[in-house]
Design a protein around this motif. Sequence first.
Motif, mmCIF file in Angstrom:
data_model
loop_
_atom_site.group_PDB
_atom_site.id
_atom_site.type_symbol
_atom_site.label_atom_id
_atom_site.label_comp_id
_atom_site.label_asym_id
_atom_site.label_seq_id
_atom_site.Cartn_x
_atom_site.Cartn_y
_atom_site.Cartn_z
ATOM 1 N N THR A 37 0.981 -1.320 -0.050
ATOM 2 C CA THR A 37 -0.138 0.130 0.043
ATOM 3 C C THR A 37 0.740 1.327 0.037
ATOM 4 O OG1 THR A 37 -1.777 -1.086 1.125
ATOM 5 C CG2 THR A 37 -1.824 1.113 1.158
ATOM 6 N N VAL A 38 2.012 1.497 0.792
ATOM 7 C CA VAL A 38 2.864 2.264 0.859
ATOM 8 C C VAL A 38 3.525 2.657 -0.363
ATOM 9 C CG1 VAL A 38 5.062 3.463 2.018
ATOM 10 C CG2 VAL A 38 3.159 2.206 3.361
ATOM 11 N N ASP A 39 3.820 1.607 -1.152
ATOM 12 C CA ASP A 39 4.536 1.553 -2.294
ATOM 13 C C ASP A 39 3.881 2.007 -3.551
ATOM 14 O OD1 ASP A 39 6.880 0.533 -0.985
ATOM 15 O OD2 ASP A 39 6.572 -1.554 -1.739
ATOM 16 N N LEU A 40 2.356 1.660 -3.353
ATOM 17 C CA LEU A 40 1.470 1.930 -4.544
ATOM 18 C C LEU A 40 1.571 3.561 -4.331
ATOM 19 C CD1 LEU A 40 -0.526 1.188 -6.656
ATOM 20 C CD2 LEU A 40 -2.291 1.035 -4.836
ATOM 21 N N LEU A 41 1.325 4.175 -3.236
ATOM 22 C CA LEU A 41 1.218 5.509 -3.203
ATOM 23 C C LEU A 41 2.525 6.168 -3.729
ATOM 24 C CD1 LEU A 41 -0.101 6.068 0.413
ATOM 25 C CD2 LEU A 41 -1.483 6.035 -1.761
ATOM 26 N N GLY A 42 3.675 5.769 -3.524
ATOM 27 C CA GLY A 42 4.875 6.191 -4.336
ATOM 28 C C GLY A 42 4.844 5.761 -5.771
ATOM 29 N N MET A 43 4.405 4.649 -6.296
ATOM 30 C CA MET A 43 4.305 4.555 -7.627
ATOM 31 C C MET A 43 3.428 5.356 -8.346
ATOM 32 S SD MET A 43 6.104 2.161 -9.323
ATOM 33 C CE MET A 43 5.111 2.005 -10.645
ATOM 34 N N ILE A 44 2.348 5.905 -7.936
ATOM 35 C CA ILE A 44 1.331 6.863 -8.507
ATOM 36 C C ILE A 44 2.475 7.938 -8.789
ATOM 37 C CG2 ILE A 44 -0.407 8.278 -8.132
ATOM 38 C CD1 ILE A 44 -1.580 6.169 -6.470
ATOM 39 N N TRP A 45 3.199 8.519 -7.908
ATOM 40 C CA TRP A 45 4.249 9.586 -8.425
ATOM 41 C C TRP A 45 4.944 9.253 -9.446
ATOM 42 C CZ3 TRP A 45 9.443 10.096 -7.527
ATOM 43 C CH2 TRP A 45 9.812 11.672 -7.756
ATOM 44 N N LEU A 46 5.712 8.111 -9.074
ATOM 45 C CA LEU A 46 7.017 7.897 -9.513
ATOM 46 C C LEU A 46 6.628 7.518 -11.262
ATOM 47 C CD1 LEU A 46 10.063 7.060 -9.776
ATOM 48 C CD2 LEU A 46 9.208 4.713 -8.969
ATOM 49 N N ARG A 47 5.604 6.749 -11.649
ATOM 50 C CA ARG A 47 5.291 6.498 -13.139
ATOM 51 C C ARG A 47 5.065 7.679 -14.102
ATOM 52 N NH1 ARG A 47 -0.426 6.611 -14.027
ATOM 53 N NH2 ARG A 47 -0.296 5.248 -15.565
ATOM 54 N N LYS A 48 4.553 8.905 -13.336
ATOM 55 C CA LYS A 48 4.407 10.139 -13.864
ATOM 56 C C LYS A 48 5.714 10.789 -14.312
ATOM 57 C CE LYS A 48 -0.180 10.894 -12.261
ATOM 58 N NZ LYS A 48 -1.130 11.855 -11.464
ATOM 59 N N ARG A 49 6.880 10.342 -13.501
ATOM 60 C CA ARG A 49 8.109 11.146 -13.651
ATOM 61 C C ARG A 49 9.457 10.334 -14.400
ATOM 62 N NH1 ARG A 49 7.386 15.761 -12.634
ATOM 63 N NH2 ARG A 49 9.531 16.194 -12.075
ATOM 64 N N GLN A 50 8.638 9.150 -15.037
ATOM 65 C CA GLN A 50 9.703 8.410 -15.831
ATOM 66 C C GLN A 50 9.961 9.134 -17.326
ATOM 67 O OE1 GLN A 50 11.074 5.339 -14.893
ATOM 68 N NE2 GLN A 50 10.128 6.316 -12.851
ATOM 69 N N PHE A 51 11.355 8.611 -18.041
ATOM 70 C CA PHE A 51 11.465 9.093 -19.082
ATOM 71 C C PHE A 51 10.700 8.185 -20.253
ATOM 72 C CE2 PHE A 51 15.911 10.231 -16.941
ATOM 73 C CZ PHE A 51 15.471 11.342 -16.935
ATOM 74 N N LYS A 52 9.998 8.748 -21.082
ATOM 75 C CA LYS A 52 9.404 7.840 -22.053
ATOM 76 C C LYS A 52 10.240 7.477 -23.219
ATOM 77 C CE LYS A 52 4.312 8.203 -20.608
ATOM 78 N NZ LYS A 52 4.359 6.952 -20.676
ATOM 79 N N GLY A 53 11.109 8.792 -23.526
ATOM 80 C CA GLY A 53 11.760 8.494 -24.730
ATOM 81 C C GLY A 53 12.960 7.479 -24.316
ATOM 82 N N ARG A 54 13.463 7.073 -25.717
ATOM 83 C CA ARG A 54 14.471 6.231 -25.493
ATOM 84 C C ARG A 54 15.436 6.139 -26.647
ATOM 85 N NH1 ARG A 54 10.484 0.854 -26.774
ATOM 86 N NH2 ARG A 54 12.869 -0.465 -26.691
ATOM 87 N N LEU A 55 16.676 5.890 -26.432
ATOM 88 C CA LEU A 55 17.896 6.420 -27.158
ATOM 89 C C LEU A 55 17.646 5.311 -28.448
ATOM 90 C CD1 LEU A 55 20.514 8.041 -27.293
ATOM 91 C CD2 LEU A 55 21.635 5.739 -26.706
ATOM 92 N N LYS A 56 17.691 6.182 -29.729
ATOM 93 C CA LYS A 56 17.696 5.717 -30.933
ATOM 94 C C LYS A 56 19.012 4.974 -31.295
ATOM 95 C CE LYS A 56 14.744 9.048 -33.136
ATOM 96 N NZ LYS A 56 14.298 10.244 -34.444
ATOM 97 N N PRO A 57 19.026 4.002 -32.042
ATOM 98 C CA PRO A 57 20.027 3.355 -32.517
ATOM 99 C C PRO A 57 20.983 3.965 -33.132
ATOM 100 C CG PRO A 57 18.033 2.090 -33.204
ATOM 101 C CD PRO A 57 17.584 3.272 -32.619
ATOM 102 N N ILE A 58 22.329 3.951 -32.874
ATOM 103 C CA ILE A 58 23.395 4.704 -33.686
ATOM 104 C C ILE A 58 23.968 4.216 -34.661
ATOM 105 C CG2 ILE A 58 25.624 5.698 -33.099
ATOM 106 C CD1 ILE A 58 25.089 5.882 -30.022
ATOM 107 N N ALA A 59 23.646 4.832 -35.789
ATOM 108 C CA ALA A 59 24.068 4.383 -37.104
ATOM 109 C C ALA A 59 25.799 4.177 -37.009
ATOM 110 C CB ALA A 59 23.865 5.240 -38.179
ATOM 111 N N THR A 60 26.321 2.898 -37.530
ATOM 112 C CA THR A 60 27.794 2.966 -37.430
ATOM 113 C C THR A 60 28.418 3.818 -38.068
ATOM 114 O OG1 THR A 60 27.663 0.444 -37.046
ATOM 115 C CG2 THR A 60 29.759 1.288 -37.833
ATOM 116 N N ASN A 61 28.067 4.305 -39.456
ATOM 117 C CA ASN A 61 28.713 5.414 -40.366
ATOM 118 C C ASN A 61 28.676 6.363 -39.822
ATOM 119 O OD1 ASN A 61 29.126 3.166 -42.321
ATOM 120 N ND2 ASN A 61 27.321 3.614 -43.393
ATOM 121 N N SER A 62 27.381 7.170 -39.230
ATOM 122 C CA SER A 62 27.540 8.229 -38.315
ATOM 123 C C SER A 62 28.461 8.201 -37.383
ATOM 124 C CB SER A 62 26.154 8.527 -37.941
ATOM 125 O OG SER A 62 25.114 8.692 -39.123
ATOM 126 N N LEU A 63 28.726 7.310 -36.746
ATOM 127 C CA LEU A 63 29.690 7.120 -35.441
ATOM 128 C C LEU A 63 31.062 7.293 -36.018
ATOM 129 C CD1 LEU A 63 29.836 7.021 -32.424
ATOM 130 C CD2 LEU A 63 30.160 4.578 -32.882
#
Length: 254
Positions: free
Chosen positions: A222-248
Amino acid sequence: MTVINERTEPVDLSLIIPFHNEAENIPALLTELDHALESLGLHVEIVMVNDGSTDSYERPASTPRFPIVWLDLTERSGQSAAMYFGISQASGRYVAFMDADLQNDPRDLKKLYSQLKAEGLDLITGLRKNRKDSWFRKISSRIANAIRSVLLADNTRDTGCSLKIMTAEVARRLPGWNGMHRFIPALALAMGFKVGECPVNHRPRRAGKSKVISWKRAIQATVDLLGMIWLRKRQFKGRLKPIATNSLKKNIAP
């Protein structure tokens, strides 16, 4: 003592198994795993994480077919901690979790992995059918799942099922805090990952004692659930795109 065997080939799947005082179940578990994992057709490592056990058990370096990594926590810290530190030592492209008490059926790993790949999921969790727990535990779990599902909108009917498979990216982004293991699907969804579930078998405990204290777990959850309500809204939704070898290569000075 932590034992990490030398790995000679890339690992497809790291199976992490936290345990505390499961000496009576470990030999049978490893035997079942050796047969069940063979059907996956993958290079698998078994990562056994000892969460402060006080009993004695053998530590084989491998099953007949698969290497075993043995890890030890400095003190008993709980399932979330064992999972977290297991992930830190896992080398697979995918990470799976299951319990050591033999209530999870290792044969279900193939079914979960097949559905994960077929549906393009980042995480799949088991949905226990015909649970072999006490009536009180089943009812309390059903109520907790219903409340959590409404508040966190995680579309998961049985988040308490330990049997899960995910990409290494999902596993490495899981935060290290007590109780994290109860909210893995909600955390993954909040990060923008695709989550699914699959019906799995559930078996009665053969030996040893359950480590769950129902009333204590209910308060903590129950205590953790209250914390999760806040935490889930603070997560990064973006993810790192694959890095092309040639560009690197272009960005590296001669």
